[in-house]
Design a protein around this motif. Structure first.
Motif, mmCIF file in Angstrom:
data_model
loop_
_atom_site.group_PDB
_atom_site.id
_atom_site.type_symbol
_atom_site.label_atom_id
_atom_site.label_comp_id
_atom_site.label_asym_id
_atom_site.label_seq_id
_atom_site.Cartn_x
_atom_site.Cartn_y
_atom_site.Cartn_z
ATOM 1 N N PHE A 116 0.828 -1.207 0.000
ATOM 2 C CA PHE A 116 0.000 0.000 0.000
ATOM 3 C C PHE A 116 0.863 1.258 0.000
ATOM 4 O O PHE A 116 0.519 2.251 -0.629
ATOM 5 N N LYS A 117 1.990 1.220 0.692
ATOM 6 C CA LYS A 117 2.895 2.370 0.741
ATOM 7 C C LYS A 117 3.475 2.644 -0.646
ATOM 8 O O LYS A 117 3.575 3.810 -1.066
ATOM 9 N N ARG A 118 3.825 1.558 -1.388
ATOM 10 C CA ARG A 118 4.358 1.744 -2.740
ATOM 11 C C ARG A 118 3.307 2.375 -3.652
ATOM 12 O O ARG A 118 3.610 3.275 -4.429
ATOM 13 N N VAL A 119 2.072 1.899 -3.541
ATOM 14 C CA VAL A 119 1.002 2.474 -4.355
ATOM 15 C C VAL A 119 0.777 3.935 -3.979
ATOM 16 O O VAL A 119 0.608 4.797 -4.850
ATOM 17 N N ASP A 120 0.788 4.230 -2.688
ATOM 18 C CA ASP A 120 0.595 5.609 -2.238
ATOM 19 C C ASP A 120 1.722 6.497 -2.740
ATOM 20 O O ASP A 120 1.481 7.643 -3.174
ATOM 21 N N ASP A 121 2.962 5.993 -2.709
ATOM 22 C CA ASP A 121 4.086 6.795 -3.189
ATOM 23 C C ASP A 121 3.965 7.065 -4.695
ATOM 24 O O ASP A 121 4.255 8.168 -5.172
ATOM 25 N N LYS A 122 3.516 6.056 -5.465
ATOM 26 C CA LYS A 122 3.335 6.260 -6.907
ATOM 27 C C LYS A 122 2.256 7.309 -7.174
ATOM 28 O O LYS A 122 2.408 8.167 -8.042
ATOM 29 N N THR A 124 1.307 9.657 -5.132
ATOM 30 C CA THR A 124 1.797 10.968 -4.694
ATOM 31 C C THR A 124 2.742 11.564 -5.721
ATOM 32 O O THR A 124 2.695 12.766 -5.999
ATOM 33 N N SER A 125 3.564 10.709 -6.355
ATOM 34 C CA SER A 125 4.484 11.230 -7.373
ATOM 35 C C SER A 125 3.732 11.699 -8.611
ATOM 36 O O SER A 125 4.193 12.569 -9.332
ATOM 37 N N MET A 126 2.518 11.143 -8.846
ATOM 38 C CA MET A 126 1.708 11.591 -9.968
ATOM 39 C C MET A 126 0.891 12.827 -9.619
ATOM 40 O O MET A 126 0.226 13.404 -10.464
ATOM 41 N N GLY A 127 0.883 13.184 -8.346
ATOM 42 C CA GLY A 127 0.164 14.374 -7.926
ATOM 43 C C GLY A 127 -1.249 14.084 -7.449
ATOM 44 O O GLY A 127 -2.071 14.982 -7.327
ATOM 45 N N LEU A 128 -1.537 12.833 -7.187
ATOM 46 C CA LEU A 128 -2.888 12.487 -6.714
ATOM 47 C C LEU A 128 -2.905 12.286 -5.222
ATOM 48 O O LEU A 128 -2.080 11.801 -4.590
#
Length: 128
Positions: A116-122, A124-128
């Protein structure tokens, strides 16, 4: 005297389904879509795709594989004259088994949190 003919069990509703035709439904949908502007059709299909992806995401996320393991627990029979050392040894043995299970559960939980942290980081990097 009231003499009327007995009605069928689902008399009224069956007439509705008798009038239903898939070909007429497709033609009706085609005529409806022909009257719409192109951007309305685009938003319609976009909303269908996004809703489907959201529901599919929940379905995939809710599935958690559990390995099948037969777990039969029998009651142990203890002697009434057990010594305290025997009792303590049994408790230590049971505690070791419980600790091993707890470590396995914590590792699975940590792996899931990391995913879940990896998905959240991705996101966040996309600006969502």
């Amino acid at each position: 005297m009231a003499s009327h003919r007995p009605r069928a069990y689902l008399g009224g509703t069956m007439q509705y389904f008798a009038r239903f035709s898939p070909f007429r439904a497709v033609n009706d949908l085609r005529r409806y879509l022909a009257q719409r502007h192109p951007y309305e059709i685009g938003f319609l299909f976009l909303s269908i795709v996004l809703t489907s992806l959201l529901i599919l995401g929940f379905l995939v996320d809710s599935r958690m594989e559990k390995p099948y393991k037969r777990e039969i627990q029998y009651f142990e029979s203890w002697n009434a004259d057990r010594s305290r050392e025997q009792i303590r040894a049994a408790q230590l043995r049971d505690m070791a088994i419980k600790t091993k299970l707890d470590v396995t559960r914590e590792k699975a939980l940590a792996d899931r949190k990391a995913a879940f942290k990896r998905v959240d980081d991705k996101l966040t990097s996309m600006g969502l």
